[in-house]
Design a protein around this motif. Structure first.
Motif, short mmCIF file in Angstrom:
data_model
loop_
_atom_site.label_atom_id
_atom_site.label_comp_id
_atom_site.label_asym_id
_atom_site.label_seq_id
_atom_site.Cartn_x
_atom_site.Cartn_y
_atom_site.Cartn_z
N GLY A 268 0.81 -1.21 0.00
CA GLY A 268 0.00 0.00 0.00
C GLY A 268 0.85 1.26 0.00
O GLY A 268 0.58 2.22 -0.74
N GLU A 269 1.90 1.28 0.81
CA GLU A 269 2.80 2.43 0.84
C GLU A 269 3.52 2.61 -0.48
O GLU A 269 3.94 3.72 -0.83
N PHE A 270 3.69 1.52 -1.23
CA PHE A 270 4.38 1.55 -2.52
C PHE A 270 3.39 1.84 -3.65
O PHE A 270 3.69 1.63 -4.82
N ASP A 271 2.21 2.32 -3.31
CA ASP A 271 1.15 2.65 -4.27
C ASP A 271 0.70 1.43 -5.05
O ASP A 271 0.44 1.49 -6.25
N ILE A 272 0.61 0.30 -4.36
CA ILE A 272 -0.02 -0.90 -4.92
C ILE A 272 -1.07 -1.35 -3.90
O ILE A 272 -0.91 -2.36 -3.21
N PRO A 273 -2.17 -0.61 -3.79
CA PRO A 273 -3.18 -0.96 -2.79
C PRO A 273 -3.88 -2.26 -3.15
O PRO A 273 -4.17 -2.52 -4.32
#
Length: 456
Positions: A193-198
Motif C-alpha cells: 500500500g505504501e508503494f502505491d499498490i493498494p
C-alpha cells in the motif's frame, strides 16, 4: 507531481540516488540506481541502456535467432525514458525514489527506434487506441504465488528439491495460517500500500504456503504498472523475512497452479458509466460487452503465448486444475476461459482466467484489451453460448494450445496477431518463445533418467 515538483522534491530532500526499472519481454524488471545529476540530465532525452535486454532470455543467455538486436548489431545503447507519472518511494529501501521506464518516444507508445519489443510501449499504444475509440479501460490483475522458507543460496544448494513451504497443509482462505506468519502477512499488505499498490484483499489459497492477492483496479496502464511492480515487490518483501516467493505457474505437479487472472471493464471517458452493463439485456450484458467477449474468444487461440509465455504455463492449463482449457465463457463459472461478473453496475466486468502468475502483466493485459477491442471494432457477434456446468467438457468451439511450441506456431502464423500487435512485435516475441521451447527440448529431465536409465 509534475517534472518541476519532482526536481524540487529531489533537491529539497538532498536525494543523491534514484532507482528506475523497465520490464523486459519476460516481465523481468531490469534497471539500475543512478546519481542525482545523471537523473536530472536524462529527463529530456532519456538514458542510454544496453539493448541486450531485448536480446537475451530470463537467464541472460543471448538468443541465437534475434533480429531486434544481437551479435549482428553489436548490442548498442537505446534511450530508455522515465515515466515521471510513476514516481513512488520504496518503503523497504529507506524511501528511495523509484520510476518505471520504457522505450517510448511519446505518450502513445510509439517506439523511437526498431525496439518494438518493449512490452510497456505496446500496452501504451493499445491504451491510446482504446481512448481514441471513446473508452476508458479499467483493469486489475490478481496473483497467486507460493512462499518458501528458503534463500536464493539454499535453492541452489538443494537444486530446487525438497523445499520447505512457508506453512504446511492445504489451508485455503484460512484465518489460522496467516496468523502463524503475521509479520510477513501484514508487511505485504501495508508495504505494498505504501508503494502505491493498494490491495483489495489478501488471503491464503489452497496449498502449502500459497497466498492470493487482488490489486485495486485502475486505468489500464496504471493497473499493469502495479501488477509488474507487485511481483518484484512481493519477492523483495519476502527476502526481508528470509523467504523466497515464486510466481511459477505450476511448481509442483501434485498441487494447484498459480493464476494471474485479469479483471476488465470499459467505461465512458468521464468514468461515470460502465459500458459493459445494461439492465435491459439478458444477464445485464450490454451489446458492447458481448462484442468484447466475442473478440477475446475469437483471438484467444491466436495469442495464447501472451497469457501463457513459458514452458511451465501449460502445466497449469490442464483439466480439473482450476485453470481453463477451452474457448468458453460463462456467467460466474470458474471452469471457463472468460467469466462474467455482473451483480452490480459498479463491479460488472469480464475476468480473463487464462493468464497465469508467470505472465508478463504488460503483455497479458495488452492482449486482453486488444482482443476485446478487436471484437468491438469488427462488431463480432457472441455466437458461442455461455457454458453451464463443467467448462472443461465444452470443447465445441475449440481448446487452448497444449504447449508453448504449438501456441507459438499459431501466433507466429496468425494475421490476427499481427493486426493486434504489429508484425514487428509478433516476430520478436514469437522468436523468443521459440527459443524458450528449444532450450527446454534440448534438456534431459529427471523423469527421463528415472524412467529410461536402467530399464531401456
Amino acid at each position: 507531481m509534475n517534472q518541476q515538483d519532482i526536481i524540487s522534491f529531489i533537491e529539497q530532500n538532498d536525494i543523491k540516488k534514484i532507482k528506475f526499472a523497465f520490464a523486459d519481454i519476460d516481465g523481468v524488471l531490469r534497471g539500475k540506481i543512478i546519481g542525482r545529476q545523471k537523473f536530472l540530465d536524462g529527463l529530456a532525452d532519456g538514458y542510454g541502456f544496453c539493448d541486450v535486454v531485448w536480446g537475451w532470455d530470463s537467464s541472460d543467455t543471448p538468443y541465437d535467432n534475434g533480429r531486434t538486436t544481437g551479435w549482428h548489431s553489436g548490442y548498442p545503447d537505446a534511450p530508455v525514458r522515465l515515466d515521471l507519472a510513476t514516481f513512488r518511494q520504496v518503503p523497504w529501501e529507506d524511501g528511495i525514489p523509484f520510476f518505471l521506464a520504457d522505450f517510448s518516444a511519446d505518450g502513445n507508445g510509439k517506439p523511437d527506434s526498431d525496439l518494438a519489443a518493449c512490452p510497456r510501449s505496446l500496452l501504451k499504444r493499445i491504451a491510446h487506441d482504446c481512448r481514441k475509440m471513446g473508452f476508458h479501460a479499467e483493469y486489475s490483475q490478481e496473483f497467486e504465488w507460493f512462499n518458501f522458507r528458503e534463500t536464493p543460496q539454499s535453492l541452489q544448494q538443494k537444486d530446487f528439491r525438497n523445499l520447505e513451504p512457508l506453512t504446511p497443509g492445504m489451508f485455503g482462505y484460512s484465518i489460522l495460517r496467516p496468523s502463524l506468519e503475521s509479520a510477513f502477512y501484514h508487511d505485504l499488505f501495508d508495504l505494498l500500500g505504501e508503494f502505491d499498490i493498494p490491495l483489495e484483499g489478501l488471503h491464503t489459497e489452497t496449498g502449502p504456503g500459497v497466498y492470493e492477492a487482488a490489486i485495486m483496479h485502475d486505468e489500464v496502464l496504471k493497473a499493469a504498472d502495479k501488477a509488474i511492480l507487485f511481483k518484484t515487490a512481493v519477492r523483495e518483501i519476502a527476502y526481508r523475512h528470509e523467504l523466497v516467493a515464486t510466481f511459477m505457474a505450476k511448481w509442483n505437479a501434485d498441487l494447484p497452479g498459480c493464476s494471474g487472472h485479469i479483471h476488465q471493464s470499459l467505461w465512458n471517458p468521464e468514468q461515470t458509466k460502465n459500458l459493459f452493463y445494461d439492465p435491459a439485456q439478458p444477464n445485464c450484458m450490454s451489446e458492447l460487452m458481448r462484442q468484447f467477449i466475442a473478440g477475446q474468444l475469437h483471438c484467444l487461440p491466436h495469442i495464447t503465448p501472451m497469457f501463457a509465455p513459458t514452458i511451465n504455463s501449460y502445466k497449469r492449463l490442464v483439466e480439473g486444475a482450476w485453470a481453463p482449457t477451452t474457448v468458453t465463457w460463462s456467467v460466474d463459472n470458474r471452469t471457463t476461459a472468460l467469466r462474467v461478473l455482473n451483480r452490480t453496475e459498479a463491479y460488472t466486468r469480464v475476468e480473463h482466467r487464462v493468464s497465469g502468475s508467470d505472465s508478463n502483466p504488460y503483455l497479458a493485459i495488452a492482449a486482453a484489451l486488444a482482443s476485446g477491442l478487436y471484437g468491438i471494432r469488427h462488431q463480432l457477434t457472441l455466437d458461442i453460448p455461455a457454458s453451464v456446468g463443467n467448462g472443461y467438457a465444452d470443447k465445441k468451439h475449440g481448446v487452448l494450445p497444449a504447449n508453448l511450441s504449438e501456441a507459438t506456431r499459431a501466433m507466429a502464423n496468425s494475421p490476427i496477431a499481427s493486426e493486434l500487435f504489429g508484425p514487428e512485435f509478433v516476430d520478436h516475441f514469437t522468436r523468443t518463445r521459440d527459443w524458450e521451447w528449444r532450450q527446454y527440448v534440448s534438456q534431459v529431465s529427471d523423469w527421463e533418467l528415472k524412467r529410461y536409465f536402467e530399464i531401456i
